[in-house]
Motif scaffolding. Structure first.
Motif, PDB file in Angstrom:
ATOM      1  N   ASN A 111       0.631  -1.060   0.315  1.00  0.00           N
ATOM      2  CA  ASN A 111      -0.142  -0.106   0.254  1.00  0.00           C
ATOM      3  C   ASN A 111       0.751   1.530  -0.248  1.00  0.00           C
ATOM      4  N   ALA A 112       2.049   1.309   0.894  1.00  0.00           N
ATOM      5  CA  ALA A 112       2.929   2.749   0.835  1.00  0.00           C
ATOM      6  C   ALA A 112       3.252   2.554  -0.736  1.00  0.00           C
ATOM      7  N   PHE A 113       3.864   1.697  -1.196  1.00  0.00           N
ATOM      8  CA  PHE A 113       4.233   1.586  -2.618  1.00  0.00           C
ATOM      9  C   PHE A 113       3.346   2.767  -3.166  1.00  0.00           C
ATOM     10  N   HIS A 114       2.250   1.979  -4.041  1.00  0.00           N
ATOM     11  CA  HIS A 114       1.141   2.633  -4.351  1.00  0.00           C
ATOM     12  C   HIS A 114       0.708   3.947  -4.504  1.00  0.00           C
ATOM     13  N   ALA A 115       0.649   3.874  -2.860  1.00  0.00           N
ATOM     14  CA  ALA A 115       0.898   5.245  -1.872  1.00  0.00           C
ATOM     15  C   ALA A 115       1.875   6.735  -2.479  1.00  0.00           C
ATOM     16  N   ARG A 116       3.397   5.759  -2.502  1.00  0.00           N
ATOM     17  CA  ARG A 116       3.722   7.062  -2.494  1.00  0.00           C
ATOM     18  C   ARG A 116       4.126   7.298  -4.060  1.00  0.00           C
ATOM     19  N   ILE A 117       3.403   6.624  -5.463  1.00  0.00           N
ATOM     20  CA  ILE A 117       3.429   6.610  -6.635  1.00  0.00           C
ATOM     21  C   ILE A 117       2.308   7.430  -6.820  1.00  0.00           C
ATOM     22  N   VAL A 118       1.047   7.013  -6.301  1.00  0.00           N
ATOM     23  CA  VAL A 118       0.129   8.423  -6.137  1.00  0.00           C
ATOM     24  C   VAL A 118       0.208   9.677  -6.395  1.00  0.00           C
ATOM     25  N   GLU A 119       1.155   9.469  -4.765  1.00  0.00           N
ATOM     26  CA  GLU A 119       1.211  10.813  -4.020  1.00  0.00           C
ATOM     27  C   GLU A 119       2.879  11.978  -5.597  1.00  0.00           C
ATOM     28  N   CYS A 120       3.373  11.497  -6.278  1.00  0.00           N
ATOM     29  CA  CYS A 120       4.447  11.571  -7.113  1.00  0.00           C
ATOM     30  C   CYS A 120       3.785  11.795  -8.612  1.00  0.00           C
ATOM     31  N   ALA A 121       2.274  11.188  -8.735  1.00  0.00           N
ATOM     32  CA  ALA A 121       2.047  11.993 -10.033  1.00  0.00           C
ATOM     33  C   ALA A 121       0.837  12.859  -9.634  1.00  0.00           C
ATOM     34  N   GLY A 122       0.911  14.128  -7.965  1.00  0.00           N
ATOM     35  CA  GLY A 122       1.054  15.193  -8.325  1.00  0.00           C
ATOM     36  C   GLY A 122      -0.465  15.545  -8.755  1.00  0.00           C
ATOM     37  N   ASN A 123      -1.348  14.444  -8.288  1.00  0.00           N
ATOM     38  CA  ASN A 123      -2.809  15.132  -9.494  1.00  0.00           C
ATOM     39  C   ASN A 123      -3.726  15.125  -7.899  1.00  0.00           C
ATOM     40  N   THR A 124      -5.141  16.009  -7.071  1.00  0.00           N
ATOM     41  CA  THR A 124      -5.230  16.210  -6.090  1.00  0.00           C
ATOM     42  C   THR A 124      -6.578  15.159  -5.819  1.00  0.00           C
ATOM     43  N   LEU A 125      -7.192  14.844  -7.320  1.00  0.00           N
ATOM     44  CA  LEU A 125      -8.198  14.189  -7.658  1.00  0.00           C
ATOM     45  C   LEU A 125      -8.066  13.199  -8.023  1.00  0.00           C
ATOM     46  N   LEU A 126      -7.220  12.899  -8.905  1.00  0.00           N
ATOM     47  CA  LEU A 126      -6.419  11.319  -8.941  1.00  0.00           C
ATOM     48  C   LEU A 126      -6.702  10.798  -7.614  1.00  0.00           C
ATOM     49  N   SER A 127      -5.554  11.320  -6.794  1.00  0.00           N
ATOM     50  CA  SER A 127      -5.624  11.351  -5.570  1.00  0.00           C
ATOM     51  C   SER A 127      -6.738  11.133  -4.867  1.00  0.00           C
ATOM     52  N   GLN A 128      -7.813  11.731  -4.666  1.00  0.00           N
ATOM     53  CA  GLN A 128      -8.946  10.768  -4.239  1.00  0.00           C
ATOM     54  C   GLN A 128      -9.425  10.042  -4.137  1.00  0.00           C
ATOM     55  N   PHE A 129      -9.722  10.655  -6.394  1.00  0.00           N
ATOM     56  CA  PHE A 129     -10.003   8.621  -6.819  1.00  0.00           C
ATOM     57  C   PHE A 129      -9.484   7.838  -6.179  1.00  0.00           C
ATOM     58  N   HIS A 130      -8.260   7.383  -6.778  1.00  0.00           N
ATOM     59  CA  HIS A 130      -7.546   6.239  -5.787  1.00  0.00           C
ATOM     60  C   HIS A 130      -8.079   5.871  -4.306  1.00  0.00           C
ATOM     61  N   GLU A 131      -8.174   6.754  -3.438  1.00  0.00           N
ATOM     62  CA  GLU A 131      -8.733   6.835  -2.613  1.00  0.00           C
ATOM     63  C   GLU A 131      -9.614   5.967  -2.358  1.00  0.00           C
ATOM     64  N   ARG A 132     -10.928   6.164  -3.016  1.00  0.00           N
ATOM     65  CA  ARG A 132     -12.389   6.061  -3.007  1.00  0.00           C
ATOM     66  C   ARG A 132     -12.558   4.625  -3.916  1.00  0.00           C
ATOM     67  N   THR A 133     -11.074   4.012  -4.909  1.00  0.00           N
ATOM     68  CA  THR A 133     -10.890   2.734  -5.017  1.00  0.00           C
ATOM     69  C   THR A 133     -10.604   2.119  -4.374  1.00  0.00           C
ATOM     70  N   GLN A 134      -8.986   2.656  -3.131  1.00  0.00           N
ATOM     71  CA  GLN A 134      -9.105   1.458  -2.181  1.00  0.00           C
ATOM     72  C   GLN A 134     -10.169   1.306  -1.510  1.00  0.00           C
ATOM     73  N   PHE A 135     -11.024   2.080  -1.145  1.00  0.00           N
ATOM     74  CA  PHE A 135     -11.981   2.175   0.169  1.00  0.00           C
ATOM     75  C   PHE A 135     -12.850   0.980  -0.520  1.00  0.00           C
ATOM     76  N   TYR A 136     -13.465   0.744  -1.491  1.00  0.00           N
ATOM     77  CA  TYR A 136     -14.424   0.088  -2.494  1.00  0.00           C
ATOM     78  C   TYR A 136     -13.878  -1.278  -2.004  1.00  0.00           C
ATOM     79  N   TYR A 137     -12.131  -1.647  -2.677  1.00  0.00           N
ATOM     80  CA  TYR A 137     -11.236  -2.627  -2.567  1.00  0.00           C
ATOM     81  C   TYR A 137     -11.847  -2.989  -1.433  1.00  0.00           C
ATOM     82  N   TRP A 138     -11.322  -2.211  -0.278  1.00  0.00           N
ATOM     83  CA  TRP A 138     -10.812  -3.273   0.872  1.00  0.00           C
ATOM     84  C   TRP A 138     -12.435  -3.773   1.697  1.00  0.00           C
ATOM     85  N   MET A 139     -13.315  -3.196   0.981  1.00  0.00           N
ATOM     86  CA  MET A 139     -15.047  -3.285   1.198  1.00  0.00           C
ATOM     87  C   MET A 139     -15.186  -4.559   0.925  1.00  0.00           C
TER      88      MET A 139
END
Length: 194
Positions: A111-139
């Motif tokens: 999770n830290a590996f993928h989160a760091r890549i998302v952070e490096c993308a530097g796109n707040t909206l994509l970061s929010q979308f990523h968090e949402r899909t993570q939520f759905y995946y764990w649910m």
């Protein structure tokens, strides 16, 4: 608390209990509940409940994750620096002794590996979308245990993603990140429907 699985899918929430647990009054709790409902984390059915994910949504969740992981890897390849690549390399190396790591430790590093890549993308909206899909995946409460060879293959994907990031190869980073999620989907989806 939902993302940390302290509150489980289908769990009923009581406003008074949340006020006490969070140490705040009813107004901020109600505002928070309404916001979480709007974001899809909660449903209102004769009270508040933590949203559950229908297994029929699995494919859509993975398609979304693949698109987001690909897009963030593409942007990260454009913006990443050598120091972050070295940090990611340490994470990949840490996931290598897959047979000696606990599943929770492996998941934490992954999770830290993928989160760091998302952070490096530097796109707040994509970061929010990523968090949402993570939520759905764990649910989904995935009932699949990955075999040793699948864990090894997954970390080989991490190495390919990292190599593309180091080379600043946006197309390869995007493609390999998508394939990485699709490979997970091929393992998880049959277990959810079977």
């Amino acid at each position: 608390m939902i993302l940390a699985a302290e509150l489980k899918p289908g769990q009923r929430l009581v406003e008074e209990d949340l006020c006490e647990r969070l140490g705040v009054g009813r107004t901020p709790v109600r505002e928070g509940l309404l916001l979480l409902q709007g974001e899809g984390y909660l449903a209102r059915e004769r009270g508040w409940i933590v949203q559950d994910i229908d297994a029929s949504q699995v494919h859509a969740i993975f398609e979304s994750r693949a698109a987001i992981e690909g897009a963030t890897a593409r942007l990260a390849a454009r913006r990443i620096d050598a120091q972050v690549c070295d940090e990611l390399a340490r994470m990949v190396d840490a996931m290598e002794p897959a047979d000696t790591l606990t599943r929770s430790e492996l998941n934490r590093i992954n999770n830290a590996f993928h989160a760091r890549i998302v952070e490096c993308a530097g796109n707040t909206l994509l970061s929010q979308f990523h968090e949402r899909t993570q939520f759905y995946y764990w649910m989904l409460r995935v009932p699949v245990l990955f075999a040793h060879q699948e864990i090894v293959r997954s970390n080989e994907d991490h190495r390919r993603i990292l190599a593309a990031l180091r080379e600043r190869d946006e197309d390869t980073a995007d493609r390999v990140a998508r394939q990485h999620v699709e490979a997970t989907m091929a393992i998880v989806e049959p277990g959810l429907h079977g």
